[in-house]
Design a protein around this motif. Structure first.
Motif, PDB file in Angstrom:
ATOM      1  N   PHE A  48      -8.359  -8.027 -26.534  1.00 33.60           N
ATOM      2  CA  PHE A  48      -7.922  -7.952 -25.149  1.00 33.60           C
ATOM      3  C   PHE A  48      -6.531  -8.534 -24.972  1.00 33.60           C
ATOM      4  O   PHE A  48      -6.203  -9.586 -25.520  1.00 33.60           O
ATOM      5  N   GLY A  49      -5.726  -7.846 -24.135  1.00 37.58           N
ATOM      6  CA  GLY A  49      -4.485  -8.429 -23.679  1.00 37.58           C
ATOM      7  C   GLY A  49      -4.777  -9.445 -22.578  1.00 37.58           C
ATOM      8  O   GLY A  49      -5.910  -9.563 -22.102  1.00 37.58           O
ATOM      9  N   SER A  50      -3.750 -10.186 -22.173  1.00 42.86           N
ATOM     10  CA  SER A  50      -3.955 -11.213 -21.144  1.00 42.86           C
ATOM     11  C   SER A  50      -4.044 -10.617 -19.747  1.00 42.86           C
ATOM     12  O   SER A  50      -4.418 -11.297 -18.805  1.00 42.86           O
ATOM     13  N   GLY A  51      -3.735  -9.334 -19.619  1.00 40.64           N
ATOM     14  CA  GLY A  51      -3.935  -8.668 -18.347  1.00 40.64           C
ATOM     15  C   GLY A  51      -2.702  -8.640 -17.467  1.00 40.64           C
ATOM     16  O   GLY A  51      -1.767  -9.442 -17.621  1.00 40.64           O
ATOM     17  N   THR A  52      -2.691  -7.694 -16.542  1.00 37.50           N
ATOM     18  CA  THR A  52      -1.692  -7.640 -15.467  1.00 37.50           C
ATOM     19  C   THR A  52      -2.430  -7.850 -14.158  1.00 37.50           C
ATOM     20  O   THR A  52      -3.377  -7.126 -13.852  1.00 37.50           O
ATOM     21  N   ARG A  53      -1.988  -8.865 -13.413  1.00 40.28           N
ATOM     22  CA  ARG A  53      -2.602  -9.142 -12.109  1.00 40.28           C
ATOM     23  C   ARG A  53      -1.841  -8.363 -11.056  1.00 40.28           C
ATOM     24  O   ARG A  53      -0.657  -8.602 -10.821  1.00 40.28           O
ATOM     25  N   LEU A  54      -2.519  -7.416 -10.415  1.00 40.01           N
ATOM     26  CA  LEU A  54      -1.906  -6.574  -9.382  1.00 40.01           C
ATOM     27  C   LEU A  54      -2.409  -6.995  -8.015  1.00 40.01           C
ATOM     28  O   LEU A  54      -3.627  -7.119  -7.796  1.00 40.01           O
ATOM     29  N   LEU A  55      -1.490  -7.207  -7.100  1.00 43.75           N
ATOM     30  CA  LEU A  55      -1.840  -7.496  -5.714  1.00 43.75           C
ATOM     31  C   LEU A  55      -1.208  -6.423  -4.846  1.00 43.75           C
ATOM     32  O   LEU A  55       0.010  -6.239  -4.888  1.00 43.75           O
ATOM     33  N   VAL A  56      -2.043  -5.717  -4.089  1.00 44.12           N
ATOM     34  CA  VAL A  56      -1.557  -4.685  -3.183  1.00 44.12           C
ATOM     35  C   VAL A  56      -1.678  -5.209  -1.757  1.00 44.12           C
ATOM     36  O   VAL A  56      -2.783  -5.471  -1.272  1.00 44.12           O
ATOM     37  N   ARG A  57      -0.548  -5.366  -1.090  1.00 43.07           N
ATOM     38  CA  ARG A  57      -0.533  -5.893   0.287  1.00 43.07           C
ATOM     39  C   ARG A  57      -0.658  -4.731   1.269  1.00 43.07           C
ATOM     40  O   ARG A  57      -0.121  -3.650   1.036  1.00 43.07           O
ATOM     41  N   PRO A  58      -1.341  -4.967   2.397  1.00 37.08           N
ATOM     42  CA  PRO A  58      -1.472  -3.892   3.406  1.00 37.08           C
ATOM     43  C   PRO A  58      -0.111  -3.527   4.010  1.00 37.08           C
ATOM     44  O   PRO A  58       0.815  -4.333   4.008  1.00 37.08           O
TER      45      PRO A  58
ATOM     46  N   GLU B  66       0.849  -1.209   0.000  1.00 34.46           N
ATOM     47  CA  GLU B  66       0.000   0.000   0.000  1.00 34.46           C
ATOM     48  C   GLU B  66       0.878   1.250   0.000  1.00 34.46           C
ATOM     49  O   GLU B  66       1.884   1.328   0.713  1.00 34.46           O
ATOM     50  N   GLY B  67       0.472   2.222  -0.802  1.00 36.93           N
ATOM     51  CA  GLY B  67       1.216   3.471  -0.876  1.00 36.93           C
ATOM     52  C   GLY B  67       2.194   3.524  -2.036  1.00 36.93           C
ATOM     53  O   GLY B  67       2.622   4.615  -2.437  1.00 36.93           O
ATOM     54  N   ASP B  68       2.545   2.344  -2.582  1.00 38.08           N
ATOM     55  CA  ASP B  68       3.456   2.327  -3.734  1.00 38.08           C
ATOM     56  C   ASP B  68       2.765   2.894  -4.972  1.00 38.08           C
ATOM     57  O   ASP B  68       1.532   2.917  -5.058  1.00 38.08           O
ATOM     58  N   THR B  69       3.584   3.283  -5.941  1.00 41.19           N
ATOM     59  CA  THR B  69       3.093   3.691  -7.262  1.00 41.19           C
ATOM     60  C   THR B  69       3.440   2.603  -8.259  1.00 41.19           C
ATOM     61  O   THR B  69       4.558   2.063  -8.220  1.00 41.19           O
ATOM     62  N   VAL B  70       2.489   2.259  -9.119  1.00 40.76           N
ATOM     63  CA  VAL B  70       2.742   1.214 -10.115  1.00 40.76           C
ATOM     64  C   VAL B  70       2.476   1.747 -11.517  1.00 40.76           C
ATOM     65  O   VAL B  70       1.647   2.654 -11.708  1.00 40.76           O
ATOM     66  N   THR B  71       3.190   1.164 -12.472  1.00 37.80           N
ATOM     67  CA  THR B  71       2.988   1.479 -13.884  1.00 37.80           C
ATOM     68  C   THR B  71       2.753   0.181 -14.633  1.00 37.80           C
ATOM     69  O   THR B  71       3.586  -0.730 -14.588  1.00 37.80           O
TER      70      THR B  71
ATOM     71  N   ASN C 273      -1.059   4.259 -14.825  1.00 33.87           N
ATOM     72  CA  ASN C 273      -0.385   4.535 -13.559  1.00 33.87           C
ATOM     73  C   ASN C 273      -1.388   4.530 -12.418  1.00 33.87           C
ATOM     74  O   ASN C 273      -2.495   5.059 -12.557  1.00 33.87           O
ATOM     75  N   ILE C 274      -0.975   3.963 -11.309  1.00 33.98           N
ATOM     76  CA  ILE C 274      -1.776   4.036 -10.095  1.00 33.98           C
ATOM     77  C   ILE C 274      -0.857   4.548  -8.988  1.00 33.98           C
ATOM     78  O   ILE C 274       0.167   3.919  -8.677  1.00 33.98           O
ATOM     79  N   THR C 275      -1.202   5.695  -8.418  1.00 34.44           N
ATOM     80  CA  THR C 275      -0.390   6.252  -7.342  1.00 34.44           C
ATOM     81  C   THR C 275      -1.033   5.922  -5.991  1.00 34.44           C
ATOM     82  O   THR C 275      -2.240   5.646  -5.914  1.00 34.44           O
ATOM     83  N   ALA C 276      -0.199   5.924  -4.954  1.00 31.57           N
ATOM     84  CA  ALA C 276      -0.680   5.672  -3.581  1.00 31.57           C
ATOM     85  C   ALA C 276      -1.631   4.483  -3.553  1.00 31.57           C
ATOM     86  O   ALA C 276      -2.784   4.580  -3.112  1.00 31.57           O
ATOM     87  N   THR C 277      -1.153   3.337  -4.022  1.00 30.36           N
ATOM     88  CA  THR C 277      -2.023   2.166  -4.170  1.00 30.36           C
ATOM     89  C   THR C 277      -2.681   1.775  -2.850  1.00 30.36           C
ATOM     90  O   THR C 277      -2.134   1.985  -1.756  1.00 30.36           O
ATOM     91  N   GLN C 278      -3.872   1.194  -2.988  1.00 34.30           N
ATOM     92  CA  GLN C 278      -4.646   0.698  -1.844  1.00 34.30           C
ATOM     93  C   GLN C 278      -4.995  -0.761  -2.113  1.00 34.30           C
ATOM     94  O   GLN C 278      -4.967  -1.219  -3.259  1.00 34.30           O
ATOM     95  N   THR C 279      -5.360  -1.478  -1.053  1.00 38.64           N
ATOM     96  CA  THR C 279      -5.684  -2.907  -1.233  1.00 38.64           C
ATOM     97  C   THR C 279      -6.845  -3.079  -2.208  1.00 38.64           C
ATOM     98  O   THR C 279      -6.915  -4.080  -2.914  1.00 38.64           O
ATOM     99  N   GLY C 280      -7.727  -2.103  -2.282  1.00 34.07           N
ATOM    100  CA  GLY C 280      -8.847  -2.180  -3.215  1.00 34.07           C
ATOM    101  C   GLY C 280      -8.451  -2.065  -4.674  1.00 34.07           C
ATOM    102  O   GLY C 280      -9.276  -2.281  -5.573  1.00 34.07           O
ATOM    103  N   ASP C 281      -7.195  -1.725  -4.924  1.00 32.35           N
ATOM    104  CA  ASP C 281      -6.705  -1.682  -6.307  1.00 32.35           C
ATOM    105  C   ASP C 281      -6.309  -3.068  -6.798  1.00 32.35           C
ATOM    106  O   ASP C 281      -6.022  -3.247  -7.990  1.00 32.35           O
TER     107      ASP C 281
END
Lengths: 111, 115
Positions: free
Chosen positions: A101-111, A15-20, A75-83
């Motif tokens: 459709f692309g195959s997707g990126t699976r994002l997991l945001v840990r608390p 949580e809080g990280d920025t992802v691209t 881009n997702i800034t200040a990531t939250q678990t709901g992301d």
């Protein structure tokens, strides 16, 4: 043949990280590119990008398209678990009806 | 709000059975789509329809057929289910919006298991 490649395939952050998230495409007669977020069930629409260099923003999410280099980033800034979700990009091209459709990126945001 | 509904969330069928998956949308959209989603393969288009009684094959139509007798309803038929058709099936609908957005609205999905 039309092609969409998303990277990375999966990502784990705190949580809080920025992802691209990246999406590169090769689509005949490209028209626009859509981003979707998919949690447990149906994909939900995030953005549609048609013009190069114009950033679309919605809260902590933003996206931009480069039609010369044939890619888009989300881009997702200040990531939250709901992301935590699968993020799908989908350009559409010569057919008026089909998204690719692309195959997707699976994002997991840990608390 | 656009609503796309699918007849079942979970379905278990035996090999060789005929399977019907139903999709209904309430926004008078012209276009309707059936996808399957498998891990690592993303969403793959099976069939789509751009008008009543009109259909076109997508990328993986083999083993499937579709029916669109009414504008709001699009059915996916597995003529003789096989284990490799175990998957999540997603229905979507769209209509040209302002500027021709063609945004697709998705149903909640049907997870089909063929044993």
């Amino acid at each position: 043949e039309d092609k969409v490649v998303q990277s990375p395939l999966s990502l784990v952050v705190h949580e809080g990280d920025t992802v691209t998230l990246n999406c590169s495409y090769e689509v005949t007669n490209f028209r626009s590119l859509l981003w979707y977020k998919q949690e447990k069930k149906a994909p939900t629409f995030l953005f549609m990008l048609t013009s190069s260099g114009i950033e679309k923003k919605s809260g902590r999410l933003s996206s931009i398209l480069d039609k010369k280099e044939l890619f888009s980033i989300l881009n997702i800034t200040a990531t939250q678990t709901g992301d935590s979700a699968i993020y799908l990009c989908a350009p559409w091209g010569d057919s008026s009806y089909k998204l690719i459709f692309g195959s997707g990126t699976r994002l997991l945001v840990r608390p | 709000d656009v609503k796309v509904t699918q007849s079942s969330r979970y379905l278990v069928k035996r090999t060789g059975e005929k399977v019907f998956l139903e999709c209904v949308q309430d926004m008078d959209h012209e276009n309707m789509f059936w996808y399957r989603q498998d891990p690592g393969l993303g969403l793959r288009l099976i069939y789509f329809s751009y008008d009543v009684k009109m259909k076109e094959k997508g990328d993986i139509p083999e083993g499937y057929s579709v029916s669109r007798e009414k504008k709001e309803r699009f059915s996916l038929i597995l003529e003789s289910a096989s284990t490799n058709q175990t998957s999540m099936y997603l229905c979507a609908s769209s209509s040209p919006g302002q500027g021709g957005s063609y945004e697709q609205y998705f149903g909640p999905g049907t997870r089909l298991t063929v044993t």
